[in-house]
Design an enzyme around this catalytic site. Structure first.
Site, mmCIF file in Angstrom:
data_model
loop_
_atom_site.group_PDB
_atom_site.id
_atom_site.type_symbol
_atom_site.label_atom_id
_atom_site.label_comp_id
_atom_site.label_asym_id
_atom_site.label_seq_id
_atom_site.Cartn_x
_atom_site.Cartn_y
_atom_site.Cartn_z
ATOM 1 N N ALA A 12 31.776 19.372 -4.986
ATOM 2 C CA ALA A 12 31.552 19.613 -3.561
ATOM 3 C C ALA A 12 30.394 20.553 -3.278
ATOM 4 O O ALA A 12 29.776 20.481 -2.212
ATOM 5 C CB ALA A 12 32.832 20.162 -2.931
ATOM 6 N N GLY A 14 27.510 20.801 -4.965
ATOM 7 C CA GLY A 14 26.197 20.306 -5.357
ATOM 8 C C GLY A 14 25.438 19.709 -4.183
ATOM 9 O O GLY A 14 25.945 19.605 -3.067
ATOM 10 N N MET A 16 24.506 16.595 -3.607
ATOM 11 C CA MET A 16 25.140 15.388 -3.085
ATOM 12 C C MET A 16 26.518 15.697 -2.526
ATOM 13 O O MET A 16 26.933 15.128 -1.511
ATOM 14 C CB MET A 16 25.234 14.327 -4.197
ATOM 15 C CG MET A 16 25.568 12.946 -3.684
ATOM 16 S SD MET A 16 24.258 12.297 -2.616
ATOM 17 C CE MET A 16 25.221 11.192 -1.585
ATOM 18 N N GLU A 37 35.567 21.907 -6.770
ATOM 19 C CA GLU A 37 34.466 22.439 -7.574
ATOM 20 C C GLU A 37 34.993 22.805 -8.959
ATOM 21 O O GLU A 37 36.204 22.847 -9.194
ATOM 22 C CB GLU A 37 33.851 23.668 -6.905
ATOM 23 C CG GLU A 37 32.499 23.424 -6.241
ATOM 24 C CD GLU A 37 31.432 22.961 -7.232
ATOM 25 O OE1 GLU A 37 31.499 23.332 -8.421
ATOM 26 O OE2 GLU A 37 30.523 22.226 -6.818
ATOM 27 N N ARG A 38 34.089 23.055 -9.875
ATOM 28 C CA ARG A 38 34.496 23.392 -11.238
ATOM 29 C C ARG A 38 35.173 24.768 -11.259
ATOM 30 O O ARG A 38 34.844 25.649 -10.438
ATOM 31 C CB ARG A 38 33.295 23.389 -12.175
ATOM 32 C CG ARG A 38 32.299 24.484 -11.899
ATOM 33 C CD ARG A 38 31.054 24.358 -12.764
ATOM 34 N NE ARG A 38 30.143 25.470 -12.540
ATOM 35 C CZ ARG A 38 29.300 25.560 -11.529
ATOM 36 N NH1 ARG A 38 29.272 24.585 -10.624
ATOM 37 N NH2 ARG A 38 28.503 26.603 -11.401
ATOM 38 N N THR A 103 25.465 8.006 -12.119
ATOM 39 C CA THR A 103 24.681 7.098 -12.956
ATOM 40 C C THR A 103 24.526 7.697 -14.351
ATOM 41 O O THR A 103 24.894 8.840 -14.596
ATOM 42 C CB THR A 103 23.289 6.841 -12.343
ATOM 43 O OG1 THR A 103 22.586 8.087 -12.214
ATOM 44 C CG2 THR A 103 23.410 6.194 -10.973
ATOM 45 N N HIS A 158 11.976 10.161 -8.447
ATOM 46 C CA HIS A 158 13.049 11.032 -7.964
ATOM 47 C C HIS A 158 12.630 12.493 -8.098
ATOM 48 O O HIS A 158 11.622 12.816 -8.717
ATOM 49 C CB HIS A 158 14.347 10.795 -8.744
ATOM 50 C CG HIS A 158 15.077 9.564 -8.322
ATOM 51 N ND1 HIS A 158 14.764 8.325 -8.817
ATOM 52 C CD2 HIS A 158 16.109 9.371 -7.444
ATOM 53 C CE1 HIS A 158 15.565 7.420 -8.268
ATOM 54 N NE2 HIS A 158 16.384 8.034 -7.428
ATOM 55 N N LYS A 162 16.675 15.390 -11.357
ATOM 56 C CA LYS A 162 17.426 14.219 -11.829
ATOM 57 C C LYS A 162 17.402 14.162 -13.349
ATOM 58 O O LYS A 162 16.348 14.319 -13.972
ATOM 59 C CB LYS A 162 16.858 12.931 -11.234
ATOM 60 C CG LYS A 162 17.708 11.698 -11.556
ATOM 61 C CD LYS A 162 17.294 10.508 -10.716
ATOM 62 C CE LYS A 162 18.100 9.264 -11.070
ATOM 63 N NZ LYS A 162 19.556 9.448 -10.838
ATOM 64 N N THR A 169 19.445 2.828 -10.237
ATOM 65 C CA THR A 169 18.963 1.822 -9.286
ATOM 66 C C THR A 169 17.862 0.977 -9.905
ATOM 67 O O THR A 169 17.857 -0.254 -9.766
ATOM 68 C CB THR A 169 18.442 2.505 -8.010
ATOM 69 O OG1 THR A 169 19.508 3.254 -7.414
ATOM 70 C CG2 THR A 169 17.922 1.489 -7.010
#
Length: 270
Positions: A12, A14, A16, A37-38, A103, A158, A162, A169
């Site tokens: 939560a 991060g 994203m 969260e961790r 991914t 990106h 990343k 994608t």
């Protein structure tokens, strides 16, 4: 499903994760039920809404899904491959559906996901945006018409943070094109070029990767002949497009039977 679907978001805190929280807040048919969260994170105990600036939501960030078992219907995960497998195992044991936007899975991990999906509904897609999923359909058409006589290159970019390359994608783009042309991507893919490579083999599909600054996500497929080329490009300017797609997937998934689904099915493009 007519009513609200309750979602839990792991990772939560991060980039994203925060976007997913904000997206859930703005969705009429979605309610944020839990944010995880961790263990040891400084964000544990913080209100998820206050974290992202939408006001208090009375959803306190916790450090374990075990504390939220009764608070959600669908788990949304954009974390890391190893963590996503652990979370999916948890969902199977607790009869929860799961949306996976992570991914970088290896072959063995994909096999694990396939096995777990026999027991609970799962949507897994390397990209949740509507535009990207439409792009994959356009790539099928382009490959059918031009793929046999053009040089095919895929270029993606990106942000600097990343971790996997090429992006999920971009690999999916290659898979769509290769399948349409009856090729095996594992055999025809060329990842970057350096030195004296010789003339280009028409049967190959090339990949080039850019990692720079704060690029959210840019993907181009090039079908190049002598005298003309076709480029199909998607550019994301905000992570919100991926988050909104994940919410759409969660709302759709809650009524599905166990199985592994993708965004093409969520959007009715198959």
């Amino acid at each position: 499903m007519g009513g609200q679907v309750r979602v839990a978001i792991v990772g939560a805190g991060g980039r994203m994760g925060r976007t997913l929280i904000e997206s859930a807040y703005h969705q009429e048919h979605i309610r944020l039920g839990a944010a995880i969260e961790r263990p040891g994170s400084s964000l544990v105990g913080v209100d998820a809404g206050e974290l992202v600036g939408v006001g208090k939501l009375n959803v306190i960030i916790m450090d374990s899904l075990d504390y939220a078992t009764d608070d959600f219907d669908v788990l949304i995960d954009f974390t890391a491959p190893e963590a996503s497998i652990v979370h999916l195992d948890w969902c199977v044991r607790h009869k929860k559906a799961m949306v996976i936007g992570t991914t970088g899975f290896n072959h063995a991990q994909k096999e694990q996901i396939n096995a777990f999906a026999e027991q609970t509904p799962v949507v897994m897609a390397p990209n949740m945006s509507v535009g990207v999923n439409l792009m994959w359909k356009l790539l099928e058409l382009a490959a059918e018409v031009m793929g046999d006589y053009t040089d095919i290159e895929i270029i993606e970019g990106h942000h600097r943070y990343k971790k996997d390359a090429p992006s999920g994608t971009a690999l999916k783009m290659g898979e769509v094109i290769a399948k349409t042309l009856g090729r095996d991507l594992e055999k025809c893919a060329v990842y970057g070029r350096e030195g004296i490579t010789g003339e280009r083999d028409r049967e190959t599909i090339g990949f080039a990767t850019v990692r720079a600054g704060d690029l959210v996500g840019e993907h181009t497929a090039m079908f190049a002949d002598i005298g003309e080329r076709l480029e199909i490009t998607h550019k994301a300017s905000s992570r919100m497009t991926f988050a909104n797609g994940a919410m759409r997937a969660a709302h759709w998934l809650v009524e599905q039977k166990p199985g592994l689904y993708d965004m093409q099915q969520v959007l009715g493009l198959n």
